[in-house]
Design an enzyme around this catalytic site. Sequence first.
Site, mmCIF file in Angstrom:
data_model
loop_
_atom_site.group_PDB
_atom_site.id
_atom_site.type_symbol
_atom_site.label_atom_id
_atom_site.label_comp_id
_atom_site.label_asym_id
_atom_site.label_seq_id
_atom_site.Cartn_x
_atom_site.Cartn_y
_atom_site.Cartn_z
ATOM 1 N N ASP A 218 31.701 33.521 32.660
ATOM 2 C CA ASP A 218 31.926 34.265 31.423
ATOM 3 C C ASP A 218 31.636 33.431 30.176
ATOM 4 O O ASP A 218 32.113 33.731 29.087
ATOM 5 C CB ASP A 218 33.356 34.826 31.382
ATOM 6 C CG ASP A 218 34.390 33.720 31.510
ATOM 7 O OD1 ASP A 218 33.991 32.562 31.739
ATOM 8 O OD2 ASP A 218 35.592 34.009 31.380
ATOM 9 N N HIS B 114 7.434 15.959 28.484
ATOM 10 C CA HIS B 114 8.635 16.741 28.179
ATOM 11 C C HIS B 114 9.852 16.209 28.936
ATOM 12 O O HIS B 114 10.629 16.966 29.513
ATOM 13 C CB HIS B 114 8.408 18.230 28.473
ATOM 14 C CG HIS B 114 7.528 18.889 27.448
ATOM 15 N ND1 HIS B 114 6.978 20.127 27.603
ATOM 16 C CD2 HIS B 114 7.114 18.450 26.227
ATOM 17 C CE1 HIS B 114 6.250 20.427 26.529
ATOM 18 N NE2 HIS B 114 6.319 19.429 25.682
ATOM 19 N N ASP C 202 11.711 12.313 20.493
ATOM 20 C CA ASP C 202 11.096 13.526 19.950
ATOM 21 C C ASP C 202 12.229 14.521 19.754
ATOM 22 O O ASP C 202 12.751 15.075 20.725
ATOM 23 C CB ASP C 202 10.048 14.047 20.946
ATOM 24 C CG ASP C 202 9.299 15.278 20.430
ATOM 25 O OD1 ASP C 202 9.766 15.906 19.456
ATOM 26 O OD2 ASP C 202 8.249 15.611 21.020
ATOM 27 N N ASP D 109 10.376 18.894 13.696
ATOM 28 C CA ASP D 109 9.876 18.378 14.972
ATOM 29 C C ASP D 109 9.297 16.980 14.712
ATOM 30 O O ASP D 109 8.180 16.863 14.220
ATOM 31 C CB ASP D 109 8.806 19.354 15.497
ATOM 32 C CG ASP D 109 8.250 18.958 16.840
ATOM 33 O OD1 ASP D 109 8.738 17.992 17.445
ATOM 34 O OD2 ASP D 109 7.297 19.632 17.297
ATOM 35 N N HIS E 272 -2.776 15.705 25.223
ATOM 36 C CA HIS E 272 -2.306 16.907 24.518
ATOM 37 C C HIS E 272 -3.011 17.035 23.176
ATOM 38 O O HIS E 272 -3.764 16.159 22.770
ATOM 39 C CB HIS E 272 -0.783 16.884 24.360
ATOM 40 C CG HIS E 272 -0.245 15.686 23.609
ATOM 41 N ND1 HIS E 272 -0.358 15.544 22.256
ATOM 42 C CD2 HIS E 272 0.409 14.578 24.050
ATOM 43 C CE1 HIS E 272 0.210 14.417 21.881
ATOM 44 N NE2 HIS E 272 0.679 13.799 22.948
ATOM 45 N N HIS F 157 0.627 21.590 16.423
ATOM 46 C CA HIS F 157 0.821 23.031 16.611
ATOM 47 C C HIS F 157 1.409 23.582 15.333
ATOM 48 O O HIS F 157 1.964 22.843 14.516
ATOM 49 C CB HIS F 157 1.762 23.281 17.801
ATOM 50 C CG HIS F 157 3.018 22.455 17.781
ATOM 51 N ND1 HIS F 157 4.111 22.786 17.022
ATOM 52 C CD2 HIS F 157 3.330 21.264 18.377
ATOM 53 C CE1 HIS F 157 5.048 21.867 17.178
ATOM 54 N NE2 HIS F 157 4.607 20.915 17.985
ATOM 55 N N HIS G 57 7.088 25.732 18.352
ATOM 56 C CA HIS G 57 5.662 26.023 18.572
ATOM 57 C C HIS G 57 5.462 27.403 17.962
ATOM 58 O O HIS G 57 5.639 28.418 18.619
ATOM 59 C CB HIS G 57 5.315 26.005 20.063
ATOM 60 C CG HIS G 57 5.523 24.648 20.673
ATOM 61 N ND1 HIS G 57 5.714 24.436 22.013
ATOM 62 C CD2 HIS G 57 5.580 23.412 20.112
ATOM 63 C CE1 HIS G 57 5.876 23.146 22.246
ATOM 64 N NE2 HIS G 57 5.803 22.503 21.105
ATOM 65 N N GLU H 21 0.794 14.967 15.748
ATOM 66 C CA GLU H 21 1.513 14.196 16.759
ATOM 67 C C GLU H 21 0.614 13.567 17.818
ATOM 68 O O GLU H 21 0.733 13.869 19.007
ATOM 69 C CB GLU H 21 2.573 15.066 17.423
ATOM 70 C CG GLU H 21 2.094 16.413 17.945
ATOM 71 C CD GLU H 21 3.220 17.174 18.644
ATOM 72 O OE1 GLU H 21 3.829 16.603 19.554
ATOM 73 O OE2 GLU H 21 3.480 18.329 18.265
ATOM 74 N N TYR I 43 -0.445 7.335 26.134
ATOM 75 C CA TYR I 43 0.482 7.164 27.261
ATOM 76 C C TYR I 43 -0.279 6.472 28.377
ATOM 77 O O TYR I 43 -1.291 7.000 28.853
ATOM 78 C CB TYR I 43 0.999 8.526 27.742
ATOM 79 C CG TYR I 43 1.402 9.426 26.581
ATOM 80 C CD1 TYR I 43 2.687 9.407 26.065
ATOM 81 C CD2 TYR I 43 0.451 10.270 25.988
ATOM 82 C CE1 TYR I 43 3.040 10.210 24.987
ATOM 83 C CE2 TYR I 43 0.792 11.075 24.908
ATOM 84 C CZ TYR I 43 2.078 11.045 24.401
ATOM 85 O OH TYR I 43 2.403 11.834 23.330
ATOM 86 N N ARG J 150 4.206 8.036 20.787
ATOM 87 C CA ARG J 150 3.803 9.234 20.029
ATOM 88 C C ARG J 150 4.430 9.108 18.652
ATOM 89 O O ARG J 150 5.557 8.603 18.526
ATOM 90 C CB ARG J 150 4.276 10.511 20.733
ATOM 91 C CG ARG J 150 3.924 11.795 19.977
ATOM 92 C CD ARG J 150 4.008 13.077 20.819
ATOM 93 N NE ARG J 150 5.340 13.412 21.249
ATOM 94 C CZ ARG J 150 5.791 13.288 22.493
ATOM 95 N NH1 ARG J 150 4.991 12.821 23.437
ATOM 96 N NH2 ARG J 150 7.024 13.622 22.808
ATOM 97 N N GLU K 81 5.023 11.641 15.380
ATOM 98 C CA GLU K 81 4.888 13.055 14.994
ATOM 99 C C GLU K 81 5.538 13.328 13.650
ATOM 100 O O GLU K 81 6.698 12.983 13.418
ATOM 101 C CB GLU K 81 5.552 13.934 16.064
ATOM 102 C CG GLU K 81 5.572 15.409 15.711
ATOM 103 C CD GLU K 81 6.098 16.287 16.840
ATOM 104 O OE1 GLU K 81 6.936 15.822 17.624
ATOM 105 O OE2 GLU K 81 5.649 17.443 16.911
#
Length: 449
Positions: free
Chosen positions: A41, A245, A262, A273, A352, A356, A363, A386, A390, A408, A410
């Site tokens: 619940d 991710h 990130d 972001d 990547h 975006h 996104h 970004e 890697y 990275r 960004e």
Amino acid sequence: MSATRIPKSEYARRRKALMAQMEPNSIAILPAAPMYIRNRDVEHVYRQDSDFQYLSGFPEPEAVIALIPGREHGEYVLFCRERDPERELWDGLRAGQEGAVGQYGADDAFPIGDIDDILPGLIEGRSRVYYAIGSNAEFDHRLMEWINSIRAKARQGAQPPNEFVALDHLLHDMRLYKSAAEVKVMREAAQISARAHVRAMQASRPGLHEYHLEAELDYEFRKGGARMPAYGSIVAAGRNACILHYRENDAPLKDGDLVLIDAGCEIDCYASDITRTFPVNGRFSPEQRAIYEIVLEANLAAFEYIAPGRHWNEAHEATVRVITAGLVRLGLLEGEVGQLIAEEAYKPFYMHRAGHWLGMDVHDVGDYRVGGQWRVLEPGMAMTVEPGVYIAPDNQQVARKWRGIGVRIEDDVVVTRDGCEILTGGVPKQADEIEALMAAARAREGEVA
Ligand code: GLY
Ligand code: MN
Ligand code: MN
């Protein structure tokens, strides 16, 4: 009752602009986001659907917007929960129909429990229904039931709609262009997130865990007034940074490793972001710094291509050029830069896109191509920049010293009349600045101890 930083008049302007684009004799229908059960619940924290929020600012679940251009008794109809002292005692206040009209600008409001009786009558006689079909299966089904109830009365003269139009197309193009009020909210979200990243840098120590830094982020988000992060925060130390991710956020922070964060908060349903990558112990190793400098150069190069008249892909292409050339300089790729780009040799290291759209959704909505061509940038469009590099921990093609490094950087940016505005300048990204900031935090801690 929670008001947003977006003025009421702006919601009215958005509804008007949408209705002006609708064909004559039509209706637009949008449901609020459903509530989701987390377990038994306990519900997940409620987050309004972005399209619904964009047009109404109405924060409650169990609500439906109907926009009916030209309707005599009011064009903006809101179905919502009724006031209920017993439920409100347990779950919090509701606007009710009076609040829907008085506070949220609806022309007409009805209890959500009466929708089966009322909405078919509003649809009947209109030839087009604007609706985002396919994004809410349960509501798709209910809408079809309403339409079928009209069809069943066709012999009595009822006129069911004969055209369904994807609402997303009109609405998402509107959402792509941010107003001054929206940019202001996004600036605020970005500033809070920048402070959160600074705080995480200051707190970093070998021996802590990734979740300790996540806690620093959450503290700063909440202290800034954000209800929640715009997406699951990524705190990825060492080789975890090579998992794009990564979400576990539970590994130890090791001396000598980098940590990639990130994370960004959401203010009034507008996202920020940000990614920063820094050394756990406050000092970059030579290899870490070499990779870092390439990614930073790519990040900085991208902004040169974000201005009115530039097309969407130019910033990405700039990052690919800088990263490929950088990898050649370091001996991680061999060959001629143009040829390597044509062969996409950079992809094992940079897999990547450079960014975006950014807005109510991290996104965000909006087409990247129009008529087969990359979209040309215009003032008010907001996006991320970004780039990353890697180096997979198991990459046998490169010397061992490079393996497991992931970087990275960004930032969030809005196209202005003559270029762009970077919203996330509040958190440093030059390697020396980061080292200085971390050293100062350690010195302060030393003084206290
Ligand atoms: N945090 C998700 C992204 O950077 O796209
Ligand atoms: Mn991100
Ligand atoms: Mn992003």
